[in-house]
Structure formats: C-alpha cells, structure tokens
Design a protein around this motif. Structure first.
Motif, mmCIF file in Angstrom:
data_model
loop_
_atom_site.group_PDB
_atom_site.id
_atom_site.type_symbol
_atom_site.label_atom_id
_atom_site.label_comp_id
_atom_site.label_asym_id
_atom_site.label_seq_id
_atom_site.Cartn_x
_atom_site.Cartn_y
_atom_site.Cartn_z
ATOM 1 N N ALA A 16 0.897 -1.106 -0.180
ATOM 2 C CA ALA A 16 0.121 0.016 -0.052
ATOM 3 C C ALA A 16 0.811 1.364 -0.021
ATOM 4 O O ALA A 16 2.068 1.266 0.622
ATOM 5 C CB ALA A 16 -0.983 -0.127 1.311
ATOM 6 N N ASP A 56 -9.334 2.222 -3.592
ATOM 7 C CA ASP A 56 -8.122 1.551 -3.619
ATOM 8 C C ASP A 56 -6.835 2.206 -4.138
ATOM 9 O O ASP A 56 -5.766 2.031 -4.022
ATOM 10 C CB ASP A 56 -7.935 0.063 -3.979
ATOM 11 C CG ASP A 56 -8.894 -0.629 -3.084
ATOM 12 O OD1 ASP A 56 -9.143 -0.500 -1.905
ATOM 13 O OD2 ASP A 56 -9.420 -1.802 -3.278
ATOM 14 N N ILE A 115 -2.660 2.460 3.503
ATOM 15 C CA ILE A 115 -3.520 1.649 4.510
ATOM 16 C C ILE A 115 -3.362 2.201 5.865
ATOM 17 O O ILE A 115 -2.187 2.230 6.379
ATOM 18 C CB ILE A 115 -3.503 0.118 4.622
ATOM 19 C CG1 ILE A 115 -3.779 -0.498 3.150
ATOM 20 C CG2 ILE A 115 -4.018 -0.444 5.679
ATOM 21 C CD1 ILE A 115 -3.405 -1.868 3.021
ATOM 22 N N GLY A 121 -6.921 2.801 1.718
ATOM 23 C CA GLY A 121 -6.467 1.592 1.522
ATOM 24 C C GLY A 121 -7.366 0.326 2.530
ATOM 25 O O GLY A 121 -7.272 0.909 3.650
ATOM 26 N N VAL A 165 -3.374 -6.345 -2.147
ATOM 27 C CA VAL A 165 -2.494 -5.354 -1.496
ATOM 28 C C VAL A 165 -2.613 -5.396 0.079
ATOM 29 O O VAL A 165 -3.476 -5.701 0.503
ATOM 30 C CB VAL A 165 -3.424 -3.740 -1.836
ATOM 31 C CG1 VAL A 165 -4.672 -3.784 -1.542
ATOM 32 C CG2 VAL A 165 -2.118 -2.632 -1.361
ATOM 33 N N LYS A 167 -0.411 -3.656 3.679
ATOM 34 C CA LYS A 167 0.218 -2.590 4.425
ATOM 35 C C LYS A 167 1.953 -2.525 4.107
ATOM 36 O O LYS A 167 2.538 -2.111 3.606
ATOM 37 C CB LYS A 167 0.148 -2.426 5.635
ATOM 38 C CG LYS A 167 0.671 -1.118 6.210
ATOM 39 C CD LYS A 167 0.312 -0.716 7.647
ATOM 40 C CE LYS A 167 0.688 0.570 8.128
ATOM 41 N NZ LYS A 167 0.247 0.744 9.452
#
Length: 284
Positions: A16, A56, A115, A121, A165, A167
C-alpha cells in the motif's frame, strides 16, 4: 485490436502507498493509416465492494514502451470504470503505427492508497483492471484523416491479473548453505532470508517439507542467525521429517498486530534463518 501484452505482469503481492504496474495491453492498428487513441475505459477486474473499491487507487495512468507517461492519462478514479482521456494531436499523443505488425504496448500504472487511519486503502483487497470487450470502451481516430472514430473491439476482454494489496508483506530469498552434500551429523539443511516490504512484518509460523530416501532426519530446529554469534532458537519442541512446523505455543495470530512472541522483521533490516537437524544413515 487490443489484447494483453506478452509481458503482462504476474499476479503478486503489492504494498500500500506505493506505485506499481497493474497490467500491460497491446494495441494493433488494423487500418491503412496510423491510429491515435482518443479515450478508453478501464474496468476493475473485481467490483465486489467487500474485496475491491475504486478508493484503493489514489491515481492511475499509462506509460509507453519507453517508460514515459502518456500525456493526459493520469487521473484519480471515482468509479469502478474510469475513463482515461488521451491528449489530442500533441507530441504526447499515443499513436499506433499502421505498419507496426507487433503493435504497441501501454502499461497501466497505479499509485495504491495507503492503509491506516485516515487513508482509503484496505488490506487484502484485490487490484487489477481489464478493458471490456465493447467497441465503445476503446475509441481512436485516423491520425492522418482525423475522421471516423475507429473503435478497437475485441471478442474477449483483455483482463489484467488480480493482485493483492497489504500494508506490507514478506519477501523470501533462498541462501546457499555451506554444503549440499548430505552426511551424518548436525547440518544446516536450508537457509533463507526474509525482507519486509514497506512495513515491519511479524512472522509466527514456518512449514517445511522434507523428502528423504535412506537418510533419517530428526531434531529439527529453526534458528534466527541474522546477528553473527547471536543465534536464536525459535521452536521449543523439535520437529521431525517429513514435516516441520514452527509455530509459537499459544499463538492465535489474527493479523491485527505483533506481540512479543512473534519474530519481527523490520523494514530496515532483513533477517536470516536456517533449518538445522540431525542426519543419520546418510548414503555415501
């Protein structure tokens, strides 16, 4: 015509808050003159709101085969099917030559949303786009005549692969052990390095498969050998081939955070591990 390019990226884990290539599309002029792309729509591969969202993506855009951003294409999606406009009649316009039998590739890039608190995210969401098999979704015009909207239709939608995806995520790399010759005694059987991409990673479990014919492998342990002279044994109970599972006792990992029990791999320092065991009845 438009199709997936031969170098379309494989499905992968993505971090992310970073930039990445989502898909590669190949455009082929089927007219007798060069074709200039006017606009196209890209559609999310997954539109289920439980696993994907236009939020996103902070931005999406195209780059050409030289890695140069195509003028006018950078935008922030506001739906699952954003419209990408291309510059008209400028030096930065995207043109498909009529005499190029291999076609021209366009690479769809994205900056994925971060995120965390205050960011859009969401971990474990799917990322990816396709170009729908509809004439109105890809529209171009003759470069020389400037007339007649030449529509790029396809019988099937060229669909980029779904990526995932997070973090941050771990990247694994095999490292050579001192010898590949099996002999009796205590040996380092497998060595690997774990790198944390984008954020710190908490590891709680390794599973290894062992295949032997005559040799017997017992007393298996995983060691953190990152710091020379400071080896740390990870499992409290020895494993036995053909399977070894290291999982810290009492751990119920739910992905919400790291505790003192897990092995933390910092994003600034990879960690190295070895699987060590006792070998008996090794052939010569």
């Amino acid at each position: 015509a438009v199709a997936l390019a031969s170098d379309n990226p494989s499905a992968s884990l993505m971090a992310a808050g970073t930039e990445m290539t989502l898909a590669s599309f190949n455009f082929l002029a089927t007219s007798t003159e060069d074709v200039e792309l006017d606009y196209l729509y890209i559609t999310q591969v997954t539109v289920d709101t439980n696993s994907s969202s236009h939020k996103d993506y902070d931005e999406v855009w195209f780059v050409n085969e030289a890695g140069v951003e195509v003028a006018g294409t950078r935008m922030s999606p506001t739906s699952t099917k954003p419209k990408i406009e291309f510059s008209d009649g400028t030096a930065g316009a995207f043109v498909i030559p009529a005499d190029d039998s291999d076609g021209v590739n366009l690479y769809l890039k994205a900056k994925v949303a971060a995120i965390g608190t205050g960011y859009n995210g969401v971990a474990d969401h799917y990322l990816g786009y396709k170009i729908a098999a509809a004439a109105s979704d890809v529209v171009a015009k003759g470069k020389q005549s400037g007339s007649g909207a030449l529509e790029f239709a396809a019988s099937t939608a060229p669909t980029g692969l779904s990526h995932y995806v997070y973090k941050g995520y771990p990247k694994f790399e095999k490292i050579a052990v001192s010898t590949n010759k099996l002999s009796n005694g205590t040996l380092d059987l497998f060595k690997f390095k774990v790198t944390a991409v984008n954020s710190d990673i908490a590891l709680y479990k390794f599973t290894f498969d062992f295949a032997t014919t005559v040799a017997i492998v017992t007393n298996l342990y995983v060691y953190d050998v990152t710091e020379i002279g400071m080896e740390k044994e990870l499992n409290t109970t020895a494993g036995t081939a053909p399977y070894l599972v290291w999982e810290l006792p009492g751990t119920s990992w739910d992905g919400t955070g790291a505790t003192a029990s897990q092995v933390i791999v910092s994003k600034t320092q990879p960690r190295t591990f070895v699987v060590r065991g006792n070998v008996a009845s090794a052939g010569t």
